[in-house]
Design a protein around this motif. Sequence first.
Motif, mmCIF file in Angstrom:
data_model
loop_
_atom_site.group_PDB
_atom_site.id
_atom_site.type_symbol
_atom_site.label_atom_id
_atom_site.label_comp_id
_atom_site.label_asym_id
_atom_site.label_seq_id
_atom_site.Cartn_x
_atom_site.Cartn_y
_atom_site.Cartn_z
ATOM 1 N N ILE A 135 0.909 -12.559 9.871
ATOM 2 C CA ILE A 135 -0.290 -11.373 9.505
ATOM 3 C C ILE A 135 -1.107 -11.266 10.907
ATOM 4 O O ILE A 135 -1.381 -9.929 11.182
ATOM 5 C CB ILE A 135 -1.186 -12.020 8.417
ATOM 6 C CG1 ILE A 135 -0.262 -12.264 7.069
ATOM 7 C CG2 ILE A 135 -2.425 -11.202 8.167
ATOM 8 C CD1 ILE A 135 -0.930 -13.006 6.389
ATOM 9 N N LEU A 136 -1.564 -12.287 11.508
ATOM 10 C CA LEU A 136 -2.380 -12.017 12.675
ATOM 11 C C LEU A 136 -1.734 -11.345 13.768
ATOM 12 O O LEU A 136 -2.350 -10.522 14.336
ATOM 13 C CB LEU A 136 -2.838 -13.368 13.292
ATOM 14 C CG LEU A 136 -3.722 -14.171 12.136
ATOM 15 C CD1 LEU A 136 -3.987 -15.737 12.624
ATOM 16 C CD2 LEU A 136 -5.054 -13.506 12.157
ATOM 17 N N ASP A 137 -0.405 -11.550 14.108
ATOM 18 C CA ASP A 137 0.395 -10.799 15.119
ATOM 19 C C ASP A 137 0.463 -9.540 14.848
ATOM 20 O O ASP A 137 0.354 -8.470 15.637
ATOM 21 C CB ASP A 137 1.761 -11.342 15.210
ATOM 22 C CG ASP A 137 1.882 -12.760 16.011
ATOM 23 O OD1 ASP A 137 0.788 -13.211 16.488
ATOM 24 O OD2 ASP A 137 2.797 -13.536 15.707
ATOM 25 N N ASN A 138 0.719 -9.031 13.561
ATOM 26 C CA ASN A 138 0.739 -7.616 13.102
ATOM 27 C C ASN A 138 -0.520 -6.916 13.006
ATOM 28 O O ASN A 138 -0.727 -5.886 13.138
ATOM 29 C CB ASN A 138 1.507 -7.679 11.719
ATOM 30 C CG ASN A 138 2.966 -7.981 11.594
ATOM 31 O OD1 ASN A 138 3.532 -8.048 12.753
ATOM 32 N ND2 ASN A 138 3.590 -8.098 10.453
ATOM 33 N N GLU B 175 2.108 -9.646 5.474
ATOM 34 C CA GLU B 175 2.315 -9.304 6.788
ATOM 35 C C GLU B 175 2.403 -7.937 6.996
ATOM 36 O O GLU B 175 2.254 -7.501 8.046
ATOM 37 C CB GLU B 175 3.651 -10.245 7.411
ATOM 38 C CG GLU B 175 4.854 -9.545 7.128
ATOM 39 C CD GLU B 175 5.610 -9.895 5.733
ATOM 40 O OE1 GLU B 175 6.490 -9.529 5.611
ATOM 41 O OE2 GLU B 175 4.630 -10.714 4.790
ATOM 42 N N GLU B 176 2.710 -7.372 5.884
ATOM 43 C CA GLU B 176 2.875 -5.681 6.099
ATOM 44 C C GLU B 176 1.421 -4.914 5.726
ATOM 45 O O GLU B 176 1.390 -3.804 5.929
ATOM 46 C CB GLU B 176 3.715 -5.194 5.199
ATOM 47 C CG GLU B 176 5.212 -5.382 5.617
ATOM 48 C CD GLU B 176 6.399 -4.625 4.408
ATOM 49 O OE1 GLU B 176 5.923 -3.982 3.554
ATOM 50 O OE2 GLU B 176 7.670 -5.271 4.752
ATOM 51 N N ILE B 177 0.550 -5.661 5.380
ATOM 52 C CA ILE B 177 -0.757 -5.069 5.185
ATOM 53 C C ILE B 177 -1.273 -4.416 6.446
ATOM 54 O O ILE B 177 -1.993 -3.226 6.462
ATOM 55 C CB ILE B 177 -1.837 -6.110 4.621
ATOM 56 C CG1 ILE B 177 -1.359 -6.397 3.376
ATOM 57 C CG2 ILE B 177 -3.290 -5.775 4.825
ATOM 58 C CD1 ILE B 177 -2.460 -7.411 2.633
ATOM 59 N N PRO B 178 -1.290 -4.982 7.679
ATOM 60 C CA PRO B 178 -1.846 -4.223 8.782
ATOM 61 C C PRO B 178 -1.294 -2.999 9.039
ATOM 62 O O PRO B 178 -1.614 -1.943 9.529
ATOM 63 C CB PRO B 178 -1.421 -5.394 10.098
ATOM 64 C CG PRO B 178 -1.246 -6.925 9.412
ATOM 65 C CD PRO B 178 -0.897 -6.263 7.908
#
Length: 398
Positions: A275-278, A243-246
């Motif tokens: 992930i999508l939210d970020n 989730e930190e990738i974005p």
Amino acid sequence: MKPRILIAMHYMELGGAESALLGLLQAHDPEKADIDLFLYDHIGELMQYIPGYVNLLPKIDAYSMLERPISELLRKGYWGIAFGRSIARLISKQEKKNNLDRLDDISVYYYIAKYVNLFLPRINPAVEYDLAISFLQPHLYVLKKVRARKKLAWLHTDYSKVFVSQKEENVWSQYDYIAAISEEVGNSFVRRFPRLESKIILIENILSPKFIRERANERKVDLPGSGLRLLTIGRFSYPKKLEEIPFLTAIIRKTFPDLKWYIIGYGNPSEEKKILDNIAKAGVKDSVVLLGKKTNPYPYIQECDVYVQPSRYEGKSITVREAQILCKPVIVTAYPTAPSQIKDEIDGIIVPLDIEQCANAMTSFLMNKEKQVEIVSYLSVHDYGNESEINKIYQLAK
């Protein structure tokens, strides 16, 4: 007479432990031992790669219910297993009060095994094995349901990063051996259960470079993008920190505006939503691409420019080693066991866990083409296969 070995595993879905087991089976020499494989459920994309010389035991329906929805268990009449799992979750919630460090909680698996074990039949009871291996926890099933002269439990997890019940020690203590996939993984376990140090042996995840390269060349894939292409593979789960990738992408993209960061994975829907939210929060919809589940991820590794493992913790990442076998520069975050896998600045680089520091270190490396070529050159002349590790298992079975 050849020794007879049983290996028990949940299933053959896409995952690190499953890939490690597949590597072990691929390395097996049927002239040296007979292996029976017992899967709790006969599902998963990797089923097709189980070698023909491995004897896959028939499915036992009760075991296939261990991870099915409670509603399905009730509908099919597995009331005992449904009750045991429900009790386990209640007790595990109470146990969480002791999790003062807020570590990733895996204590529930111990309690599920404890309370459903009564409702499970024995595994191939007519046979006494020379060695029985429980490849993934909970390890109570092989302990109680298999006859064997010796028993081995496999340790894949960094125990400094997870919360487990102290009562779990009683299960581990009844095994003859505990196989740690790295020295760091073994050390983290011993810090939690120091009385079990004498049972620890080192058996690394077994990988076959030949098998990996053959699969990488099975088909050609296209990772669209004219700029830098990064790739990460992992389950959508807390340890993988996908989730930190974005947010990392948003920073790195300032230097590499055409960056594409591809993610192969599946898993927890709530983690996927993060992930999508970020991606939306970071404004990187055109830069971060979720590819979903891939039965054969190796062509994608072969096609990317750099492989990245941004995890919070790992036992020993299979995909990192697979990327090295395919001669890709690898970036891993500084989780505790990272030094057991990466020789920093030699066959990959280790970057900080903090988002901004991580992104800056990644950017510096991605700009340094000379260092990347140096790492690829090193990887190309070093053997990252270790099929000989299976000889340790044959020795234990004697």
